[in-house]
Design an enzyme around this catalytic site. Sequence first.
Site, mmCIF file in Angstrom:
data_model
loop_
_atom_site.group_PDB
_atom_site.id
_atom_site.type_symbol
_atom_site.label_atom_id
_atom_site.label_comp_id
_atom_site.label_asym_id
_atom_site.label_seq_id
_atom_site.Cartn_x
_atom_site.Cartn_y
_atom_site.Cartn_z
ATOM 1 N N HIS A 367 0.790 -1.238 0.000
ATOM 2 C CA HIS A 367 0.000 0.000 0.000
ATOM 3 C C HIS A 367 0.813 1.274 0.000
ATOM 4 O O HIS A 367 0.248 2.359 -0.065
ATOM 5 C CB HIS A 367 -0.941 0.038 1.207
ATOM 6 C CG HIS A 367 -2.166 -0.800 1.038
ATOM 7 N ND1 HIS A 367 -3.310 -0.317 0.446
ATOM 8 C CD2 HIS A 367 -2.413 -2.086 1.359
ATOM 9 C CE1 HIS A 367 -4.229 -1.278 0.424
ATOM 10 N NE2 HIS A 367 -3.702 -2.362 0.976
ATOM 11 N N LYS A 557 -9.172 13.935 3.844
ATOM 12 C CA LYS A 557 -8.320 12.749 3.882
ATOM 13 C C LYS A 557 -7.471 12.872 5.124
ATOM 14 O O LYS A 557 -7.476 13.915 5.775
ATOM 15 C CB LYS A 557 -7.446 12.670 2.619
ATOM 16 C CG LYS A 557 -6.753 14.004 2.284
ATOM 17 C CD LYS A 557 -5.957 13.935 0.990
ATOM 18 C CE LYS A 557 -6.787 13.982 -0.279
ATOM 19 N NZ LYS A 557 -6.764 12.766 -1.048
ATOM 20 N N ARG A 558 -6.742 11.819 5.481
ATOM 21 C CA ARG A 558 -5.816 11.942 6.599
ATOM 22 C C ARG A 558 -4.901 13.151 6.391
ATOM 23 O O ARG A 558 -4.562 13.479 5.255
ATOM 24 C CB ARG A 558 -4.974 10.659 6.725
ATOM 25 C CG ARG A 558 -5.725 9.497 7.331
ATOM 26 C CD ARG A 558 -6.203 9.790 8.723
ATOM 27 N NE ARG A 558 -5.125 9.777 9.672
ATOM 28 C CZ ARG A 558 -5.038 8.952 10.704
ATOM 29 N NH1 ARG A 558 -5.998 8.074 10.942
ATOM 30 N NH2 ARG A 558 -4.017 8.999 11.530
ATOM 31 N N LYS A 563 0.356 14.565 1.502
ATOM 32 C CA LYS A 563 -0.933 14.890 0.882
ATOM 33 C C LYS A 563 -1.078 16.405 0.661
ATOM 34 O O LYS A 563 -1.966 16.847 -0.042
ATOM 35 C CB LYS A 563 -2.084 14.345 1.719
ATOM 36 C CG LYS A 563 -2.182 12.805 1.702
ATOM 37 C CD LYS A 563 -3.279 12.318 2.650
ATOM 38 C CE LYS A 563 -3.392 10.801 2.745
ATOM 39 N NZ LYS A 563 -4.206 10.217 1.664
ATOM 40 N N THR A 665 -8.463 6.755 -2.979
ATOM 41 C CA THR A 665 -9.812 6.320 -3.358
ATOM 42 C C THR A 665 -10.780 7.474 -3.184
ATOM 43 O O THR A 665 -11.830 7.511 -3.819
ATOM 44 C CB THR A 665 -10.286 5.120 -2.507
ATOM 45 O OG1 THR A 665 -10.057 5.417 -1.122
ATOM 46 C CG2 THR A 665 -9.568 3.853 -2.909
ATOM 47 N N LYS A 669 -14.219 8.734 -5.400
ATOM 48 C CA LYS A 669 -15.540 9.064 -4.842
ATOM 49 C C LYS A 669 -16.029 10.417 -5.356
ATOM 50 O O LYS A 669 -17.198 10.575 -5.721
ATOM 51 C CB LYS A 669 -15.485 9.096 -3.308
ATOM 52 C CG LYS A 669 -15.115 7.775 -2.648
ATOM 53 C CD LYS A 669 -14.785 7.992 -1.162
ATOM 54 C CE LYS A 669 -14.051 6.808 -0.565
ATOM 55 N NZ LYS A 669 -13.423 7.128 0.740
HETATM 56 C C1 LIG Z 1 -12.195 7.226 1.099
HETATM 57 C C2 LIG Z 1 -11.817 7.583 2.472
HETATM 58 C C3 LIG Z 1 -10.481 7.785 2.799
HETATM 59 C C4 LIG Z 1 -9.366 7.722 1.772
HETATM 60 O O1 LIG Z 1 -9.237 8.996 1.197
HETATM 61 P P1 LIG Z 1 -7.961 9.374 0.304
HETATM 62 O O2 LIG Z 1 -8.323 10.710 -0.242
HETATM 63 O O3 LIG Z 1 -7.863 8.331 -0.755
HETATM 64 O O4 LIG Z 1 -6.805 9.412 1.214
HETATM 65 C C5 LIG Z 1 -10.155 8.108 4.100
HETATM 66 N N1 LIG Z 1 -11.100 8.234 5.043
HETATM 67 C C6 LIG Z 1 -12.410 8.069 4.760
HETATM 68 C C7 LIG Z 1 -13.413 8.239 5.844
HETATM 69 C C8 LIG Z 1 -12.806 7.730 3.477
HETATM 70 O O5 LIG Z 1 -14.111 7.557 3.216
#
Ligand SMILES: *Cc1c(COP(=O)(O)O)cnc(C)c1O
Length: 819
Positions: A367, A557-558, A563, A665, A669
Site C-alpha cells: 500500500h 483525507k488523513r 498529501k 480512493t 468518490k
Molecule cells: C475514502 C476515504 C479515505 C481515503 O481517502 P484518500 O483521499 O484516498 O486518502 C479516508 N477516510 C475516509 C473516511 C474515506 O471515506
Amino acid sequence: MPTDQRQALNPRTGMDVDSFREDIRQHLHYTLAKDQYSSTEWDKYKSVVLAVMDRLHDRWIDTQQQYYDQQSKRVYYLSMEYLIGRLMDNMLINLGLQDVAAEAIEEVGFDYDEVREAEIDAGLGNGGLGRLAACFLDSMATLGVPAIGYGIRYDYGIFDQDIKDGWQIEKPDMWLQYGYPWGVERPQKSYKVPFYGRVKATEDKGGRLHFDWVDTHNVTAVAYDTPVPGFQNDVVNNLRLWKASSDEGFDLKSFNQGEYIEAVRSNLLEENISRVLYPNDKVFKGQELRLKQEFFLVSASLQDAMARFKKKFDDFRKIPQQMAVQCNDTHPNLAIPEMMRMLMDEEELKWDTAWDIVTKTMNYTNHTLMPEALEQWPISLMSDLLPRHTQIIREIDRRFLNTVHMTNGDSNRKDRMRIISNEMNPRIRMGNLGIVGAKKVNGVSELHSDLMKKTIFKDFAKHFPEKFTNVTNGITPRRWLRQCNRDLADLISDRIGKDWVTHLDQLKEVEQFAEDADFQETFKEIKYRNKKRLADHIERTSGNVVNPNSIFDIQIKRIHEYKRQLMAVMHAIVLYNRLRENPNADIEPRTLLFAGKAAPGYTMAKLHIKLINNVAEIINNDPDVSSKLKVLFLPDYSVSLAEKMIPAADLSEQISTAGMEASGTGNMKFALNGALTIGTLDGANVEIREQVGEDNIFIFGQTVDEIEENRDSGYSPRKLYEEDEELKQVIDQIHEGYFSPSEPDLFHPITKALLSDGDYFMVLGDFRSYVDKQEEVEACYKDEFEWNRKAIINVANMGHFSSDRSIRDYCERIWDVEV
Ligand SMILES: *Cc1c(COP(=O)(O)O)cnc(C)c1O
C-alpha cells in the site's frame, strides 16, 4: 387489522411495509421492553436494526450452507482495519428494502433521518486502507465471491477528533457504548492464541525433528460476526472480527491457594490485545502490543480457516485449491510463517510440501512505498513473543538467500533482499517476507505497481517477475453513489436504467447527456441541493454560514505532509492577499473545506491543522473578503461525514507529491459524484485522467520523473521563494505570525521545513503550477455549461473505479476464483 391480513404478515421475514412495521414494533416492545413514550433515539434505531437483521439471517445461513455444500474455494481477506461507517442504509439498499423501510419507519412514527443518524460509525480503520477493505467486502458479496473478512473487534476504533482553539484533541471512540446490533457474538467460536514460551525440539524414532511451542501464554480469540449482504442477490457473506479475552477464567493454582481475588481478577493484559486501533496511518511504530494484535488476527483467522478446510478434506495439498489468503498490507504477513508452523508442527508435513502449499495460497497487497511506513520488527522482540515463528522466518530467509545470486558485481543485492536485515540489531522486513512467501504481490494503481517494481522491490521484481501484478483500487458504487447521492443516482437510473449499480461501466451511456440542456439543468440542481444540505449541516453543527453558490473546494483525507494540505491552505492565503489588494477583484466566490485526522504523535500534521484553523479565523472574520472566500476545517472526519461532503463538492483536491499516494480512493468518490479534480499525476489520478480525458481534469505539478530529477539536481526551495513574490508573501506571513499574532513563532516549524530543511514534499516546487491551475479552474467554473459538461463526463467515465472491477481483477489475477 383483519385476520387474513394479520396471517399474511410475517414480521420476521416479510419484505413488505406491513411486516416490516410490525417487526419494528415487536422488537421495540418485546426485545427492548420500550414503548413510544420511553424509547430513545437509540432504541428506535436498534429496533429497526433488529428488523433488518431478521431479514438477513435466512440469507446469511443459506449462503454459508451453499458455500459449504459446493466446496467453494474461499477467499480469506485479512485486514487490521475495516472502516465501514454506518450500516443501516447500506443493508437496506442491498436488501432492496430502503423504500419499504422508510415507509414502515414513518408509519411507526419514527423519523427516518433521525434513525439513520443515531447509528455510530464503526471506525475500525485509519483511512484509505481500511475503507478499501470495507468496499471490497461489499463487492465480494455482490459478485458472490465466497469470501470471509477477518479483522479485530477493537473496543475503541479511530479516535474522535475535537478542535479546540484550532488544535486537534483526541477523544476515545466509544462506538460500543450501547452495544453493536449488527454484530452477533459467537462465544463458541473461539480459539487459543499462544504467545511467548519456548520451542522444544524432540527427535522421533525415525530420527525426524519435531518442534513444539510450549509454556506459552494464551489469549482467547472470540468471534463476532457481521453479515455482509451483496446488492440484491440474496448472498450474505461474513465479516468476522476477533475480540481478545483471557484464556482461563481463573487461575486454578492461586484459587486453590486461597487467593480468590487474584485468581478471578480479569487478565487485563490479555484483553488489552483488542482494546484499541493504532491511530497511525502509513507510519511504522514498532510497539509490542501492535505485533501482538497482528499475530492475534493471523492466528485466530488461520485456525478458523484450517478448521473449515479439515471438515471436508484431509489432504493438505488441496489447500491452494480451497483457500486464497489476501493480506491487506504487510500487517497480516505473519500468516506466512504461521501457516508453515501449522502444517509442519501440527500436521507433520515436511518443509518443502508445506512451503509449496503456503506459496500457492498467500498473497500480499503493498500500500505504500514510503520507507517510514514499512514494517520492520526487531528480531529480539519477535523471538521473545513468537520464538517458533522466528525460527521459521530464519529458515525461510536462509533457503531464499541460497537462491539469490550476485549480479553484475552488485554485492549489496543479497543484503537488500534479506528478510532479516544484516545489521547489529537485525530486523524482520515484513515486505520482503510477504514477497518471498506469497504467490502474488500487488500494488494498488498502475503507477504505484510500476514504481514498486522499479524502486523498493526492484531486486525482487527481477528475481520473481511472475509474482508482481497490479490491481487498481476501487470504491463501491452502492455506498458512494446510490446511497450518498440518491438524487444523482435516480437521475442516472431515469436515463439509462438501474443496472449501473452493479455494472458501473454502463455509466458511459451518461456521456451522451453531457451537453443535454435538460440533463445539465437537473444535474446542476442536484449539486446545488447537495451543497445546500451540506451548508445546513455545517450551520447546524458549527454555526458557520457558507454560501452554496460559491465553489465548494474540498480536501478531505488523513492529514499528512505528502498529501499537502499545506499547499491548499497556502492557495487560500494567495486568494486572500489578492482580495485584500483588490476587494473588487473578479474572483469567483469559493468555500475551501478541509477535514481529516492527524496521527496523535504527528506533530507537523497537527500544526497543519492549527494553521488551517488560524487562516480560517483570519479570513472568515475579514468583512472585506468574507463574501468571496471562506475556509473551514470540519472536525471528526469519518465515513459518514465523507458521505455528506463528497456529493456537495465542485472541486476535489488530490494534490499529493507525485509518487507518494499509492492510489487514493477519495479521488474516485469525488469524480463519481460529479466533482472535477485538481490533482498531480499520482496514484490513481493518472488512471482517472486516462478515463475522463485530459481536458476534463486539472492536472498540474511535477511528474514522478521530474520530482526525481529535481531532487538529484539540487532542488532549492529558497530560490523559488526568492523568485516568486506571491509565494514569498505567503511564507513570510506564516513565518511572521500574521495568522498567529499572539504567538508569532508558532508556525516556524512549517516555514523551516519548507525553506531550511529541503521541503521534502516539494510544496514550493509545485506551488506556482498549482496556483495557476486554480485560475484555470476558476475560469472554467464561470462557464457553467462547460463545467457541468466536464462534470457529467467525469461521472460517465468512472466505471473503471468500481470495486467490483477491482474484485474481478483479484479473482482473475490472484485468487483463481470464478466470478
Ligand atoms: C475514502 C476515504 C479515505 C481515503 O481517502 P484518500 O483521499 O484516498 O486518502 C479516508 N477516510 C475516509 C473516511 C474515506 O471515506
